[in-house]
Design a protein around this motif. Structure first.
Motif, PDB file in Angstrom:
ATOM      1  N   THR A  14      48.478 -45.042  11.988  1.00 23.38           N
ATOM      2  CA  THR A  14      47.581 -44.078  12.614  1.00 23.38           C
ATOM      3  C   THR A  14      46.402 -44.789  13.286  1.00 23.38           C
ATOM      4  N   TYR A  15      45.832 -44.107  14.239  1.00 19.53           N
ATOM      5  CA  TYR A  15      44.636 -44.618  14.904  1.00 19.53           C
ATOM      6  C   TYR A  15      43.503 -44.813  13.893  1.00 19.53           C
ATOM      7  N   ASP A  16      43.354 -43.854  12.969  1.00 18.49           N
ATOM      8  CA  ASP A  16      42.287 -43.972  11.968  1.00 18.49           C
ATOM      9  C   ASP A  16      42.487 -45.202  11.095  1.00 18.49           C
ATOM     10  N   HIS A  17      43.732 -45.487  10.739  1.00 20.93           N
ATOM     11  CA  HIS A  17      43.998 -46.665   9.904  1.00 20.93           C
ATOM     12  C   HIS A  17      43.602 -47.932  10.656  1.00 20.93           C
ATOM     13  N   TRP A  18      43.937 -47.977  11.933  1.00 21.61           N
ATOM     14  CA  TRP A  18      43.571 -49.123  12.774  1.00 21.61           C
ATOM     15  C   TRP A  18      42.058 -49.322  12.802  1.00 21.61           C
ATOM     16  N   HIS A  67      49.469 -44.065  16.482  1.00 11.48           N
ATOM     17  CA  HIS A  67      49.753 -42.637  16.641  1.00 11.48           C
ATOM     18  C   HIS A  67      48.688 -41.800  15.928  1.00 11.48           C
ATOM     19  N   SER A  68      48.877 -40.507  15.918  1.00 15.49           N
ATOM     20  CA  SER A  68      47.901 -39.572  15.341  1.00 15.49           C
ATOM     21  C   SER A  68      46.522 -39.784  15.965  1.00 15.49           C
ATOM     22  N   LEU A  98      50.161 -48.596  22.732  1.00 21.07           N
ATOM     23  CA  LEU A  98      50.334 -47.153  22.827  1.00 21.07           C
ATOM     24  C   LEU A  98      49.261 -46.466  21.997  1.00 21.07           C
ATOM     25  N   LEU A  99      48.625 -45.481  22.583  1.00 27.09           N
ATOM     26  CA  LEU A  99      47.743 -44.564  21.869  1.00 27.09           C
ATOM     27  C   LEU A  99      48.287 -43.164  22.137  1.00 27.09           C
ATOM     28  N   ILE A 100      48.738 -42.485  21.092  1.00 29.37           N
ATOM     29  CA  ILE A 100      49.392 -41.199  21.303  1.00 29.37           C
ATOM     30  C   ILE A 100      49.038 -40.255  20.160  1.00 29.37           C
TER      31      ILE A 100
END
Length: 246
Positions: free
Chosen positions: A165-169, A191-192, A216-218
């Motif tokens: 997930t984006y938040d995890h990143w 993702h997310s 990718l950002l999705i």
């Protein structure tokens, strides 16, 4: 200097009428951006040739000059037999002999790949199979989804070293997990992505500046649909790439 980052796209949605239109719009609107697109009819190649909807849409994708298409194969983290994987690769290669439309592929995307060094020989076998089988293009793009030992980069052209997930990143120092020296052959899929955010431009800038080969950002976490942020993301990739060149 950083190289241009391409758009990494797992195209896992069935090509019913209109479903892939956001992809065609992005290809038309961003001709300077390269899209590496993963084709996955049925958790693998399904038949040869694929069904008529896939034939018509893959041939349309192949009409664009800013695209690489890769066939989806999975290893179940090393549990799947090499003979089954080899058969899938043979099936994808056979698409290049289809005469009514151009549905040839430029390589293979190997999903769910093991990260442990005990599987290095296993991954080398898959790499060599792709290189010796695929005739139009033989890119090998693997997806452990996490950072892996440098040895794995010798048996892949690209490695997706982060899928989460984006938040995890953002909360776990995503960039710090992938050494700078490996980023030119690394991709990341986040993702997310929060659909209400206004930081897409700076987020894409960060990925491009970090030197990743693809990204990718999705919003959608299953890659099962395009979302409202997709046009913004693809546009920002083009703008960020152009800014790096300046």
């Amino acid at each position: 200097m950083s190289m241009n980052m391409y758009v990494a796209l797992p195209l896992y949605m069935y090509p019913s009428v209109g479903v892939w239109q956001p992809l065609y719009d992005a290809l038309n609107n961003n001709p300077q951006v390269t899209f590496n697109i993963i084709i996955n009819p049925h958790n693998g190649p399904s038949g040869s040739p694929p069904d008529s909807n896939y034939i018509s849409n893959i041939s349309l994708i192949n009409s664009y000059t800013n695209v690489n298409t890769l066939g989806y194969v999975h290893t179940s983290y090393g549990k799947r037999s090499l003979s089954e994987i080899s058969s899938d690769i043979d099936t994808y290669e056979s698409w290049s002999t289809y005469t009514n439309s151009n549905i040839s592929l430029n390589g293979i995307f190997v999903d769910e790949t093991p990260a442990s060094l005990e599987f290095l020989g296993y991954m080398a076998t898959i790499h060599d199979k792709v290189k010796s089988t695929m005739t139009i293009g033989n890119l090998v793009w693997t997806n452990p989804g996490v950072a892996v030992d440098a040895s794995f980069y010798k048996v892949a052209d690209m490695i997706n070293a982060y899928e989460n997930t984006y938040d995890h990143w953002m909360n776990h120092g995503g960039n710090s997990s992938i050494p700078q020296a490996r980023r030119s052959k690394s991709t990341v899929m986040l993702h997310s992505y929060p659909s209400t955010t206004h930081t897409m431009a700076s987020d894409v800038d960060e990925l491009v500046d970090a030197g990743y080969r693809g990204g990718l950002l999705i919003v959608n976490d299953q890659y099962s649909s395009f979302d409202a942020m997709w046009p913004t993301f693809t546009k920002e990739v083009g703008q960020s790439n152009a800014n790096v060149k300046c």
